[in-house]
Design a protein around this motif. Structure first.
Motif, mmCIF file in Angstrom:
data_model
loop_
_atom_site.group_PDB
_atom_site.id
_atom_site.type_symbol
_atom_site.label_atom_id
_atom_site.label_comp_id
_atom_site.label_asym_id
_atom_site.label_seq_id
_atom_site.Cartn_x
_atom_site.Cartn_y
_atom_site.Cartn_z
ATOM 1 N N PRO A 109 26.673 48.582 34.918
ATOM 2 C CA PRO A 109 26.251 49.254 33.694
ATOM 3 C C PRO A 109 27.278 48.987 32.591
ATOM 4 C CG PRO A 109 26.572 50.807 35.525
ATOM 5 C CD PRO A 109 27.168 49.508 35.933
ATOM 6 N N ALA A 110 26.888 49.258 31.364
ATOM 7 C CA ALA A 110 27.821 49.173 30.241
ATOM 8 C C ALA A 110 28.137 50.590 29.801
ATOM 9 C CB ALA A 110 27.207 48.386 29.092
ATOM 10 N N ALA A 111 29.400 50.828 29.440
ATOM 11 C CA ALA A 111 29.810 52.174 29.014
ATOM 12 C C ALA A 111 30.847 52.072 27.915
ATOM 13 C CB ALA A 111 30.388 52.951 30.199
ATOM 14 N N ILE A 152 35.235 56.916 31.473
ATOM 15 C CA ILE A 152 33.965 57.022 30.751
ATOM 16 C C ILE A 152 33.322 58.382 30.965
ATOM 17 C CG2 ILE A 152 33.546 54.553 30.980
ATOM 18 C CD1 ILE A 152 31.602 55.300 33.297
ATOM 19 N N GLY A 153 32.257 58.632 30.215
ATOM 20 C CA GLY A 153 31.371 59.751 30.492
ATOM 21 C C GLY A 153 29.995 59.157 30.754
ATOM 22 N N PRO A 206 21.342 45.647 21.963
ATOM 23 C CA PRO A 206 20.873 44.833 23.083
ATOM 24 C C PRO A 206 21.221 45.515 24.404
ATOM 25 C CG PRO A 206 22.899 43.910 22.183
ATOM 26 C CD PRO A 206 22.625 45.184 21.421
ATOM 27 N N ASN A 207 20.683 45.004 25.483
ATOM 28 C CA ASN A 207 21.040 45.535 26.795
ATOM 29 C C ASN A 207 22.426 45.019 27.162
ATOM 30 O OD1 ASN A 207 21.321 46.342 29.410
ATOM 31 N ND2 ASN A 207 19.254 45.751 30.050
ATOM 32 N N LEU A 208 23.411 45.886 27.098
ATOM 33 C CA LEU A 208 24.804 45.479 27.321
ATOM 34 C C LEU A 208 25.166 45.475 28.801
ATOM 35 C CD1 LEU A 208 26.464 47.662 24.501
ATOM 36 C CD2 LEU A 208 25.914 45.225 24.364
ATOM 37 N N ALA A 209 24.254 45.983 29.629
ATOM 38 C CA ALA A 209 24.523 45.992 31.072
ATOM 39 C C ALA A 209 24.387 44.579 31.613
ATOM 40 C CB ALA A 209 23.552 46.924 31.778
ATOM 41 N N HIS A 210 24.892 44.388 32.805
ATOM 42 C CA HIS A 210 24.861 43.062 33.402
ATOM 43 C C HIS A 210 24.512 43.232 34.865
ATOM 44 C CE1 HIS A 210 26.208 38.911 33.950
ATOM 45 N NE2 HIS A 210 26.163 38.838 32.632
ATOM 46 N N GLY A 211 23.275 43.038 35.228
ATOM 47 C CA GLY A 211 22.859 43.249 36.615
ATOM 48 C C GLY A 211 23.185 44.659 37.059
ATOM 49 N N ASN A 212 23.970 44.758 38.148
ATOM 50 C CA ASN A 212 24.334 46.067 38.681
ATOM 51 C C ASN A 212 25.544 46.690 37.988
ATOM 52 O OD1 ASN A 212 22.302 46.496 40.529
ATOM 53 N ND2 ASN A 212 23.334 45.314 42.125
ATOM 54 N N GLY A 262 30.361 53.207 44.183
ATOM 55 C CA GLY A 262 30.889 51.849 44.053
ATOM 56 C C GLY A 262 30.484 51.151 42.767
ATOM 57 N N VAL A 263 30.076 51.917 41.766
ATOM 58 C CA VAL A 263 29.620 51.318 40.510
ATOM 59 C C VAL A 263 30.798 51.137 39.548
ATOM 60 C CG1 VAL A 263 28.132 51.651 38.498
ATOM 61 C CG2 VAL A 263 27.347 52.373 40.769
ATOM 62 N N ARG A 264 30.957 49.925 39.040
ATOM 63 C CA ARG A 264 31.958 49.661 38.004
ATOM 64 C C ARG A 264 31.242 49.328 36.704
ATOM 65 N NH1 ARG A 264 37.212 49.273 39.728
ATOM 66 N NH2 ARG A 264 37.446 50.158 37.663
ATOM 67 N N HIS A 265 31.757 49.897 35.604
ATOM 68 C CA HIS A 265 31.104 49.698 34.306
ATOM 69 C C HIS A 265 31.800 48.625 33.485
ATOM 70 C CE1 HIS A 265 29.803 53.657 35.610
ATOM 71 N NE2 HIS A 265 28.839 53.637 34.715
#
Ligand SMILES: *[C@@H]1O[C@H](CO)[C@@H](O)[C@H](O)[C@H]1NC(C)=O
Ligand SMILES: *[C@@H]1O[C@H](CO)[C@@H](O)[C@H](O)[C@H]1NC(C)=O
Length: 361
Positions: free
Chosen positions: A180-182, A214-215, A172-178, A267-270
């Motif tokens: 990302p999932a990692a 993460i990578g 599934p899409n594990l991301a949540h809005g802005n 400023g991106v947090r995963h």
């Protein structure tokens, strides 16, 4: 096959890469500019939230579709892995609970190969000769930059995948809005390398704990965010490679740090998902995890005991197949070997049995 836009636009950027030397001097200015850009372009309130970790949040599909992108070379070693990966993508895409959309192999060898008909592929340029200093994975960020520029991607999200990924459950899409999932890697530890990391992540950006462990892969990220992060990722990775101290300390994971730092600069947090991936032989069971990453060799004796580091009487190691695909119908491991390893071999066997011209291509 792949619709293109701005097909001619890669070359100015290409020149920018060549101008990389000049970039070093202007870096301070640039970070200032990026700092400002972040404030105006993104929802800073949401992006500055402390790390969002929802490891147990169940996602059952029905989310926004994501495009699966795998970067690869035209070497046989990459090809057989891509074929297996594409087989399992097609199969898992159809299982309820998957949010998988389209697929693209981003081929960074600069010219088409004999898998163009078998799977959707976009050819992009490799880095200019010598720039990667033999560290081929530095081509990944540059490949993503070019792909995002050239291709029309229907989905709003992108999964950055690698050839040695096998989908074992519908993803599934594990991301949540802005966010990302990692997958969190235990060996990516920005805090332990503060002195080095600070060369690329200046203090005014905040604590180094803003940099996720993460990578770039596996990551599911909003396309609009990746469009911002990818060029920075390329710049940061090249700067890291050109700095002898950084190169020495980060070694083969340098490009992973490159992505971790670049995303933090924006400023991106995963969302860290341990269930994103499993890595046999260390992870013993597939369970509800989504991707088998077969980067480690699996060596066992006939009693089913791991002989890691020593060639086993039974083994499956992708590196045993550098110059051609593994044979069809690899023998299953002896009794006592973890389920994750059995699943991996069965997945490889199922793919090779169903892919035409498996060993003659
Ligand atoms: C990357 O570096 C080039 C110069 O080599 C520069 O023109 C460009 O703005 C940089 N991009 C980012 C996002 O840092
Ligand atoms: C695979 O190999 C096993 C022996 O290891 C054999 O029993 C089986 O029939 C083979 N399957 C195929 C499809 O060739």
């Amino acid at each position: 096959m792949i619709p293109r836009k701005n097909a001619g636009r890669a070359s100015p950027f290409f020149l920018m890469v060549l101008a990389f030397g000049f970039f070093l001097a202007t870096y301070n200015l640039l970070t200032l500019v990026m700092h400002k850009a972040d404030k105006s372009e993104t929802d800073t309130k949401e992006l500055n939230d402390p790390i969002v970790s929802r490891p147990n949040e169940l996602r059952k599909g029905g989310g926004a579709k994501f495009h699966v992108a795998v970067t690869a070379t035209d070497g046989v070693y990459n090809k057989w892995q891509c074929r297996i990966m594409y087989y399992w993508y097609k199969k898992m895409k159809e299982v309820p609970g998957s949010d998988m959309g389209g697929f693209t192999r981003v081929l960074h060898s600069g010219k088409p190969d004999n898998l163009m008909e078998e799977m959707p592929t976009l050819v992009v340029d490799p880095l200019p000769e010598g720039l990667d200093q033999g560290y081929v994975v530095l081509n990944r960020p540059w490949a993503f930059v070019q792909w995002l520029e050239k291709a029309t991607i229907e989905e709003d999200y992108i999964l950055m995948a690698e050839p040695d990924h096998v989908f074992v459950n519908p993803l599934p899409n594990l991301a949540h809005g802005n966010h990302p999932a990692a997958f969190p890697f235990f060996y990516i530890t920005p805090k332990e390398h503060e002195k080095i990391v600070r060369k690329y992540y200046p203090e005014e950006k905040g604590p180094v704990t803003n940099i996720d462990p993460i990578g770039n892969s596996p990551v599911i990220i909003k396309k609009s965010l990746l469009e911002k992060v990818a060029p920075t990722w390329m710049n940061v990775s090249l700067r890291m490679k050109n700095d002898p101290e950084t190169d020495k300390v980060f070694g083969w994971v340098l490009e992973m740090y490159g992505y971790a730092v670049a995303s933090a600069l924006h400023g991106v947090r995963h969302i860290l998902r341990k269930d994103f991936m499993l890595q046999p032989p260390w992870d013993l069971e597939v369970g509800n995890k989504f991707i088998i990453h077969y980067t480690y060799g699996c060596d066992y004796n006939m009693k089913g005991e791991l002989t890691y580091g020593k060639i086993g009487e039974w083994r499956f190691d992708k590196r045993s197949h550098l110059s051609g695909p593994p044979p069809r119908n690899i023998s299953l491991p002896p009794p006592g070997v973890p389920e994750s390893v059995i699943r991996l071999v069965k997945a490889v066997n199922e793919a090779s049995a169903n892919i035409p011209n498996w060993d003659t291509l």
